[in-house]
Enzyme design. Structure first.
Site, PDB file in Angstrom:
ATOM      1  N   ASP A   1      23.407 -11.713   5.395  1.00  0.00           N
ATOM      2  CA  ASP A   1      23.677 -12.769   4.408  1.00  0.00           C
ATOM      3  C   ASP A   1      25.169 -12.925   4.146  1.00  0.00           C
ATOM      4  O   ASP A   1      25.665 -14.053   4.000  1.00  0.00           O
ATOM      5  CB  ASP A   1      22.951 -12.435   3.111  1.00  0.00           C
ATOM      6  CG  ASP A   1      23.237 -13.442   2.014  1.00  0.00           C
ATOM      7  OD1 ASP A   1      22.894 -14.628   2.203  1.00  0.00           O
ATOM      8  OD2 ASP A   1      23.815 -13.049   0.980  1.00  0.00           O
ATOM      9  N   LEU A   6       0.797  -1.218   0.000  1.00  0.00           N
ATOM     10  CA  LEU A   6       0.000   0.000   0.000  1.00  0.00           C
ATOM     11  C   LEU A   6       0.834   1.274   0.000  1.00  0.00           C
ATOM     12  O   LEU A   6       0.310   2.363   0.227  1.00  0.00           O
ATOM     13  CB  LEU A   6      -0.951   0.000   1.201  1.00  0.00           C
ATOM     14  CG  LEU A   6      -1.951  -1.160   1.226  1.00  0.00           C
ATOM     15  CD1 LEU A   6      -2.856  -1.057   2.441  1.00  0.00           C
ATOM     16  CD2 LEU A   6      -2.770  -1.217  -0.052  1.00  0.00           C
ATOM     17  N   CYS A   7       2.132   1.156  -0.264  1.00  0.00           N
ATOM     18  CA  CYS A   7       2.986   2.341  -0.370  1.00  0.00           C
ATOM     19  C   CYS A   7       2.840   2.975  -1.749  1.00  0.00           C
ATOM     20  O   CYS A   7       2.759   2.271  -2.755  1.00  0.00           O
ATOM     21  CB  CYS A   7       4.452   1.974  -0.127  1.00  0.00           C
ATOM     22  SG  CYS A   7       4.870   1.812   1.610  1.00  0.00           S
ATOM     23  N   GLU A  55      10.345   4.204   3.008  1.00  0.00           N
ATOM     24  CA  GLU A  55      11.522   4.030   2.149  1.00  0.00           C
ATOM     25  C   GLU A  55      12.801   3.974   2.985  1.00  0.00           C
ATOM     26  O   GLU A  55      13.687   3.154   2.719  1.00  0.00           O
ATOM     27  CB  GLU A  55      11.588   5.173   1.138  1.00  0.00           C
ATOM     28  CG  GLU A  55      10.602   5.066  -0.017  1.00  0.00           C
ATOM     29  CD  GLU A  55       9.157   5.364   0.350  1.00  0.00           C
ATOM     30  OE1 GLU A  55       8.277   5.158  -0.495  1.00  0.00           O
ATOM     31  OE2 GLU A  55       8.903   5.799   1.488  1.00  0.00           O
TER      32      GLU A  55
END
Length: 307
Positions: A112, A61-62, A98
């Site tokens: 990672d 929904l951004c 963001e």
């Protein structure tokens, strides 16, 4: 998605941070840029920037926004690294998500690239949070700190004769009430320069703000501008420039509005279009400036307590 079509664009900034906990030898690998997958800090920086630019694709929904700046920085400690992201735009909605997404993806990238060098339980991405945001309604407030009275004058032959209900003026009143204006004097008069002049003369030093609704177009009876402009002692052209610019992005007809704004004695007078949408768009566009003028500058004296 939330409709942001009637929100004014503004310069917006958001800063977010997060912490990645890792063993000291992993922090050293980050410092040296020497994991088996390469320089983790540089790779995670790119991942964070890309994440900021693609947030609308990752979070359902951004809204998509033009990202004018996105950056990721680090501060290394003995057993953790602080990740910071800053994102900037000019748009109708903020960039908090963001910035948070940039921190998250940068942290996951570091995770990672470090996991081959330690046990999984030794790594923990923690405390991702917004530190600061600027712009929009949180910075450019749309409500007065202290209430002020205002006059709304609707000019329309059809409304004054009872042939049509007034929607434009009533919508203006609703917006003003939400902005903490009170004791709103609302009146409807025909498209009559003589009646308008009489009302302005009566009210000009009683109210800090007078808004007229109607008579800014090009019809034969649209004479509000001709009636009031000669009375303005100090015009504020930027208010109407902002209104027309805001409206032009929503309808090409906004270019035809001839509205003016300025001071008649000690009262600010602003002329709004007579259509409901035109009046709404014009007032929304200039409302933060009006609030700033009356709230922050506070430099226009008024009888009855307006200093």
């Amino acid at each position: 998605m939330k409709n942001v079509g009637m929100k004014a664009e503004s310069y917006r900034t958001a800063i977010a941070t997060g912490i990645l906990h890792a063993p000291p030898h992993c922090i050293e690998l980050l410092r040296l840029g020497n994991t088996e997958k390469g320089d983790a800090l540089k790779t995670a920086k790119i991942a964070g920037i890309l994440a900021a630019k693609r947030t609308d694709e990752l979070i359902p929904l951004c809204h998509p926004l033009p990202i004018y700046r996105a950056d990721v920085e680090y501060e290394l400690f003995e057993s953790h690294v602080v990740i910071s992201a800053v994102v900037e735009t000019i748009g109708p909605t903020g960039v908090e998500m963001e910035a948070l997404t940039a921190v998250s993806l940068a942290g996951l990238t570091l995770y990672d690239m470090l996991k081959p060098h330690c046990e999984a339980e030794d790594l923990c991405l923690d405390q991702i949070k917004l530190q600061k945001k600027k712009g929009g309604k949180s910075h450019f407030t749309r409500a007065l700190k202290e209430s002020l009275s205002v006059s709304v004058i609707v000019l329309s032959d059809t409304v004054a004769s009872g042939k049509k209900a007034d929607t434009a003026g009533q919508n203006v009143v609703e917006i003003l009430e939400e902005a903490n204006f009170s004791n709103i004097a609302y009146q409807v008069i025909p498209d009559s320069p003589e009646q308008l002049l009489s009302l302005i003369e009566e009210q000009k030093n009683q109210y800090p703000l007078i808004l007229t609704v109607g008579g800014t177009g090009l019809g034969p009876k649209d004479l509000t501008v001709e009636t009031l402009q000669p009375l303005l002692k100090r015009e504020i052209p930027g208010l109407m420039e902002a209104s027309r610019s805001f409206g032009q992005k929503r309808t090409p007809y906004a270019a035809l509005s001839r509205g003016v704004a300025g001071y008649i004695d000690q009262t600010l007078v602003i002329t709004l279009p007579g259509s409901r949408q035109g009046a709404k768009e014009s007032l929304i566009a200039i409302l933060p400036a009006l609030v700033h003028l009356f709230d922050v500058q506070n430099n226009i004296p008024h009888a009855g307590g307006y200093q």
